[in-house]
Design a protein around this motif. Sequence first.
Motif, short mmCIF file in Angstrom:
data_model
loop_
_atom_site.label_atom_id
_atom_site.label_comp_id
_atom_site.label_asym_id
_atom_site.label_seq_id
_atom_site.Cartn_x
_atom_site.Cartn_y
_atom_site.Cartn_z
N ARG A 28 0.09 -72.21 53.30
CA ARG A 28 0.91 -73.41 53.12
C ARG A 28 0.12 -74.48 52.37
NH1 ARG A 28 1.16 -74.88 58.03
NH2 ARG A 28 2.56 -73.21 58.62
N GLU A 29 -1.14 -74.66 52.74
CA GLU A 29 -1.98 -75.67 52.10
C GLU A 29 -2.25 -75.31 50.63
OE1 GLU A 29 -6.68 -76.42 52.40
OE2 GLU A 29 -5.62 -76.71 54.30
N ILE A 30 -2.51 -74.05 50.35
CA ILE A 30 -2.87 -73.61 49.00
C ILE A 30 -1.66 -73.55 48.08
CG2 ILE A 30 -3.77 -71.65 47.66
CD1 ILE A 30 -5.38 -70.93 50.28
N GLU A 31 -0.58 -72.93 48.56
CA GLU A 31 0.57 -72.64 47.71
C GLU A 31 1.77 -73.54 47.95
OE1 GLU A 31 0.88 -70.45 45.18
OE2 GLU A 31 -1.23 -69.97 45.38
N LYS A 32 1.68 -74.41 48.96
CA LYS A 32 2.82 -75.28 49.31
C LYS A 32 4.06 -74.44 49.64
CE LYS A 32 0.22 -78.76 48.15
NZ LYS A 32 -1.10 -78.48 48.64
N THR A 33 3.82 -73.26 50.24
CA THR A 33 4.89 -72.34 50.61
C THR A 33 4.63 -71.87 52.03
OG1 THR A 33 5.02 -71.52 48.34
CG2 THR A 33 5.99 -70.14 50.03
N ASP A 34 5.69 -71.84 52.82
CA ASP A 34 5.57 -71.31 54.18
C ASP A 34 5.73 -69.80 54.16
OD1 ASP A 34 5.14 -73.72 55.53
OD2 ASP A 34 7.28 -74.13 55.65
N ASN A 86 -2.23 -64.31 48.86
CA ASN A 86 -1.43 -64.94 47.80
C ASN A 86 -1.50 -64.13 46.52
OD1 ASN A 86 -0.50 -67.10 49.31
ND2 ASN A 86 -2.26 -68.39 48.79
N ARG A 126 5.86 -64.52 48.18
CA ARG A 126 5.45 -64.89 49.54
C ARG A 126 6.62 -65.06 50.50
NH1 ARG A 126 1.76 -66.03 46.33
NH2 ARG A 126 2.57 -67.91 45.38
#
Length: 185
Positions: free
Chosen positions: A61-67, A31, A37
């Motif tokens: 996904r958990e950390i940044e709320k991004t796939d 990240n 990302r």
Amino acid sequence: MNPKQNSAASVPIMDAEAIRRALRRIAHEINEGNPNRESVVLAGIPSRGVELARRIAAFIREIEKTDVDTGVIDVAMHRDDVGTRKELPVVHASKLPLPLEDRTVIIVDDVLYTGRTVRAAMDAINSFGRPARIQLAVLVDRGHRELPICPDYVGKNLPTAKREQIQVRLQETDNEPDGVWLEKE
């Protein structure tokens, strides 16, 4: 076959929790090193690299709320020793999100040793296109490089003797509890 149960010369290195922490740290580092990302592809080398890439993507996904996209990059027919092996390697289907241009492809593998598998992975990736960059994430770097290849993200540096082996087991690929062991002769 659980190495720690079958060999008196097996030394446990990482348990499931240590692997989880290492992969979460790698996700944080990815990240930080890749602010865009959406352009990242985690390309796992079969078989354990594919599972590790999936887990790293889940942490991102958990950390940044991004796939982030994941894929599989098979190296079997790109290896420089394919003609000298007694048996042909098992070939898996490569599957990468295309196009790769303007993307950062992060090769994911369980153990980095000579660097020859990573070189084969880079050749395989280039047969799909020309990414903007290629990076490398490994769970364990054991040293003894034969090619000028250095990982960008490492779970654990573990200097080994050439006669030693690193055994990685993951629940999803080996049907055994997660763990890493050093096999001594």
